[in-house]
Motif scaffolding. Structure first.
Motif, PDB file in Angstrom:
ATOM      1  N   TYR A 103       0.903  -1.269   0.055  1.00 21.71           N
ATOM      2  CA  TYR A 103      -0.126  -0.060   0.149  1.00 21.71           C
ATOM      3  C   TYR A 103       1.028   1.219   0.207  1.00 21.71           C
ATOM      4  CZ  TYR A 103      -4.101  -2.821   1.231  1.00 21.71           C
ATOM      5  OH  TYR A 103      -5.073  -3.771   1.297  1.00 21.71           O
ATOM      6  N   GLU A 104       0.337   2.480  -0.430  1.00 22.39           N
ATOM      7  CA  GLU A 104       1.127   3.731  -0.542  1.00 22.39           C
ATOM      8  C   GLU A 104       1.290   3.944   1.194  1.00 22.39           C
ATOM      9  OE1 GLU A 104      -0.636   6.465  -3.970  1.00 22.39           O
ATOM     10  OE2 GLU A 104      -1.993   6.082  -2.072  1.00 22.39           O
ATOM     11  N   LYS A 105       2.234   4.593   1.407  1.00 17.25           N
ATOM     12  CA  LYS A 105       2.414   5.121   2.516  1.00 17.25           C
ATOM     13  C   LYS A 105       2.453   6.619   2.618  1.00 17.25           C
ATOM     14  CE  LYS A 105       5.941   5.525   6.464  1.00 17.25           C
ATOM     15  NZ  LYS A 105       6.095   6.912   6.561  1.00 17.25           N
ATOM     16  N   LEU A 106       1.108   6.991   3.529  1.00 13.88           N
ATOM     17  CA  LEU A 106       0.813   8.527   3.765  1.00 13.88           C
ATOM     18  C   LEU A 106       1.784   9.269   4.456  1.00 13.88           C
ATOM     19  CD1 LEU A 106      -2.824   7.999   4.396  1.00 13.88           C
ATOM     20  CD2 LEU A 106      -1.862   8.201   2.076  1.00 13.88           C
ATOM     21  N   GLU A 107       2.062  10.374   4.005  1.00 16.46           N
ATOM     22  CA  GLU A 107       2.879  11.275   4.473  1.00 16.46           C
ATOM     23  C   GLU A 107       2.332  11.996   5.849  1.00 16.46           C
ATOM     24  OE1 GLU A 107       6.270  11.791   3.845  1.00 16.46           O
ATOM     25  OE2 GLU A 107       5.906  10.489   2.007  1.00 16.46           O
ATOM     26  N   GLY A 108       3.255  11.951   6.949  1.00 17.83           N
ATOM     27  CA  GLY A 108       3.065  12.459   8.196  1.00 17.83           C
ATOM     28  C   GLY A 108       2.914  11.773   9.213  1.00 17.83           C
ATOM     29  N   LYS A 109       2.405  11.957  10.500  1.00 15.99           N
ATOM     30  CA  LYS A 109       2.388  11.091  11.582  1.00 15.99           C
ATOM     31  C   LYS A 109       1.200  10.842  12.441  1.00 15.99           C
ATOM     32  CE  LYS A 109       4.101  14.888  14.043  1.00 15.99           C
ATOM     33  NZ  LYS A 109       5.412  15.360  15.025  1.00 15.99           N
ATOM     34  N   HIS A 110       0.968  10.009  13.287  1.00 11.93           N
ATOM     35  CA  HIS A 110      -0.115   9.687  14.106  1.00 11.93           C
ATOM     36  C   HIS A 110      -0.283  11.111  15.204  1.00 11.93           C
ATOM     37  CE1 HIS A 110      -0.540   5.874  12.463  1.00 11.93           C
ATOM     38  NE2 HIS A 110       0.370   5.796  13.076  1.00 11.93           N
ATOM     39  N   PRO A 111      -1.339  11.534  15.280  1.00 12.14           N
ATOM     40  CA  PRO A 111      -1.537  12.514  16.307  1.00 12.14           C
ATOM     41  C   PRO A 111      -1.440  12.194  17.796  1.00 12.14           C
ATOM     42  CG  PRO A 111      -3.663  11.896  15.576  1.00 12.14           C
ATOM     43  CD  PRO A 111      -2.591  11.423  14.754  1.00 12.14           C
ATOM     44  N   ASP A 187      -4.485   6.197  15.769  1.00  2.70           N
ATOM     45  CA  ASP A 187      -3.476   5.469  15.230  1.00  2.70           C
ATOM     46  C   ASP A 187      -3.796   4.762  13.927  1.00  2.70           C
ATOM     47  OD1 ASP A 187      -5.435   3.426  16.087  1.00  2.70           O
ATOM     48  OD2 ASP A 187      -3.699   2.122  17.126  1.00  2.70           O
ATOM     49  N   ASN A 188      -5.306   5.229  13.174  1.00  2.00           N
ATOM     50  CA  ASN A 188      -5.498   5.064  11.997  1.00  2.00           C
ATOM     51  C   ASN A 188      -5.808   6.251  11.251  1.00  2.00           C
ATOM     52  OD1 ASN A 188      -5.720   2.372  11.968  1.00  2.00           O
ATOM     53  ND2 ASN A 188      -7.499   2.149  12.688  1.00  2.00           N
ATOM     54  N   THR A 189      -5.481   7.396  11.774  1.00  2.00           N
ATOM     55  CA  THR A 189      -5.043   8.699  11.024  1.00  2.00           C
ATOM     56  C   THR A 189      -3.580   9.130  11.028  1.00  2.00           C
ATOM     57  OG1 THR A 189      -5.425   9.951  13.021  1.00  2.00           O
ATOM     58  CG2 THR A 189      -7.455   9.291  11.702  1.00  2.00           C
ATOM     59  N   ILE A 190      -3.169   9.757   9.907  1.00  2.00           N
ATOM     60  CA  ILE A 190      -1.981  10.202   9.712  1.00  2.00           C
ATOM     61  C   ILE A 190      -2.179  11.931   9.261  1.00  2.00           C
ATOM     62  CG2 ILE A 190       0.126  10.442   8.131  1.00  2.00           C
ATOM     63  CD1 ILE A 190      -0.641   7.802   9.657  1.00  2.00           C
ATOM     64  N   PHE A 191      -1.493  12.767  10.029  1.00  2.00           N
ATOM     65  CA  PHE A 191      -1.632  14.284   9.720  1.00  2.00           C
ATOM     66  C   PHE A 191      -0.280  14.626   9.157  1.00  2.00           C
ATOM     67  CE2 PHE A 191      -5.271  13.934  12.387  1.00  2.00           C
ATOM     68  CZ  PHE A 191      -6.028  14.972  11.908  1.00  2.00           C
ATOM     69  N   ASN A 192      -0.510  15.557   8.173  1.00  2.00           N
ATOM     70  CA  ASN A 192       0.656  15.976   7.487  1.00  2.00           C
ATOM     71  C   ASN A 192       0.568  17.721   7.824  1.00  2.00           C
ATOM     72  OD1 ASN A 192       3.047  16.808   6.333  1.00  2.00           O
ATOM     73  ND2 ASN A 192       2.115  16.205   4.272  1.00  2.00           N
ATOM     74  N   GLY A 193       1.111  18.186   8.811  1.00  2.00           N
ATOM     75  CA  GLY A 193       0.248  19.517   9.187  1.00  2.00           C
ATOM     76  C   GLY A 193      -0.974  19.381   9.619  1.00  2.00           C
ATOM     77  N   ILE A 196      -5.518  15.661   7.057  1.00  5.89           N
ATOM     78  CA  ILE A 196      -5.536  14.418   7.411  1.00  5.89           C
ATOM     79  C   ILE A 196      -5.517  13.263   6.487  1.00  5.89           C
ATOM     80  CG2 ILE A 196      -7.916  14.458   7.387  1.00  5.89           C
ATOM     81  CD1 ILE A 196      -8.438  12.976   9.782  1.00  5.89           C
ATOM     82  N   GLY A 197      -5.064  12.082   6.852  1.00  4.33           N
ATOM     83  CA  GLY A 197      -5.286  10.923   6.101  1.00  4.33           C
ATOM     84  C   GLY A 197      -5.750   9.759   6.807  1.00  4.33           C
ATOM     85  N   VAL A 198      -6.508   8.952   6.311  1.00  2.00           N
ATOM     86  CA  VAL A 198      -7.065   7.715   7.201  1.00  2.00           C
ATOM     87  C   VAL A 198      -6.637   6.466   6.543  1.00  2.00           C
ATOM     88  CG1 VAL A 198      -9.160   6.740   7.865  1.00  2.00           C
ATOM     89  CG2 VAL A 198      -9.089   9.256   8.004  1.00  2.00           C
ATOM     90  N   ILE A 199      -6.318   5.677   7.386  1.00  4.38           N
ATOM     91  CA  ILE A 199      -6.001   4.366   6.994  1.00  4.38           C
ATOM     92  C   ILE A 199      -6.587   3.212   7.528  1.00  4.38           C
ATOM     93  CG2 ILE A 199      -3.164   5.188   6.664  1.00  4.38           C
ATOM     94  CD1 ILE A 199      -2.695   3.745   9.193  1.00  4.38           C
ATOM     95  N   ASP A 200      -6.214   1.944   7.111  1.00  5.16           N
ATOM     96  CA  ASP A 200      -6.706   0.647   7.714  1.00  5.16           C
ATOM     97  C   ASP A 200      -8.205   0.556   7.592  1.00  5.16           C
ATOM     98  OD1 ASP A 200      -6.783  -1.791   8.655  1.00  5.16           O
ATOM     99  OD2 ASP A 200      -6.051  -1.072  10.826  1.00  5.16           O
TER     100      ASP A 200
END
Length: 280
Positions: A103-111, A187-193, A196-200
């Motif tokens: 899968y693509e890896k979204l840029e950013g980190k978990h809040p 832990d199923n969200t990714i924030f880049n600034g 938001i991105g949502v995974i899983d």
């Protein structure tokens, strides 16, 4: 090819995010066109195997589903394609071979510490997601009665005090609005600034928008901020969602969501430590 080994390792008291191991050499045999250079096991997750892999500096997510859910995986891949086409920041499935999926890896980190902008971005994402999923035929139910029944049986036999708290779940009915994610914890969200991105999405299925929102608000610590986060979420969500939600309904579903996930944690971790995080 070397036989892959099943693992049940523990890290800092929690199960590792890897159940089936794979070496970098094996990975490159399966996916020779990528030229992977680094393979990093994750340390969260209790069901499926997840690695972070790299080809030089570009990252990907490598998954192996430790369940017999081939039809569900196909639906998940199709759903991600639909959501991505609608402009939502979700990871596409890029490739698969021998039960392994890239899968693509979204840029950013978990809040970690939740701020107002996290709640606003979450609300806008979920409103747009629900608007898109309401157009898709829904055929699978998430809250299987058997799962609740079996989990309650285990808790009754081993943690009776908690069973009395969870017992009301056996009478819960889960109506359908459309496909929902059903597991949007931090832990199923990714924030880049502030993006938001949502995974899983693998356990997404039929459900109510109110329940999906309730899970997300529990996962984003809304109960610890009194009503501020709930009000802020609904203000943003109701502007764009296919169905407006009332605060009273969302709070009712939050009680169910907190107890349902606490029940699952007791059943899966075989202790009450992780459950208490949701029941405070």
């Amino acid at each position: 090819m070397e036989r892959r080994k099943k693992t049940s390792r523990v890290c800092h008291g929690e199960l590792m995010g890897v159940k089936t191991t794979i070496t970098l050499k094996e990975l490159n045999r399966l996916f020779p066109s990528y030229g992977f250079t680094k393979l990093t096991p994750t340390v969260s997750g209790i069901i499926d195997t997840t690695y972070i892999v790299f080809a030089d500096t570009k990252g990907y997510i490598l998954k192996k589903y430790e369940r017999d859910i081939q039809h569900k995986i196909a639906l998940d891949i199709e759903l991600l394609d639909d959501l991505k086409s609608a402009g939502l920041n979700v990871p596409l499935c890029l490739d698969n071979n021998d039960g392994w999926y890239i899968y693509e890896k979204l840029e950013g980190k978990h809040p970690t510490s939740v701020k107002s902008y996290h709640i606003q971005a979450l609300a806008r994402f979920m409103a747009k997601m629900h608007k898109e999923t309401s157009k898709i035929k829904c055929t699978t139910n998430m809250l299987v009665e058997y799962e609740v029944t079996q989990a309650l049986k285990y808790v009754k036999e081993n943690f009776f005090g908690y069973y009395k708290r969870f017992e009301f779940l056996k009478n819960f009915t889960h109506n359908h609005d459309a496909i929902i994610h059903g597991d949007i914890f931090k832990d199923n969200t990714i924030f880049n600034g502030k993006k938001i991105g949502v995974i899983d999405f693998i356990d997404s299925s039929c459900g109510t928008f109110a329940y999906d929102v309730a899970v997300a608000l529990v996962g984003f610590d809304a109960r610890e901020r009194n009503d501020y986060f709930i009000n802020l979420f609904l203000k943003n969500y109701n502007q764009h969602a296919p169905k407006k939600l009332s605060k009273a309904l969302v709070k009712e579903k939050m009680r169910f969501a907190a107890n349902f996930f606490a029940l699952r944690r007791v059943n899966e971790y075989k202790n009450t430590k992780r459950a208490r995080e949701l029941l405070k």
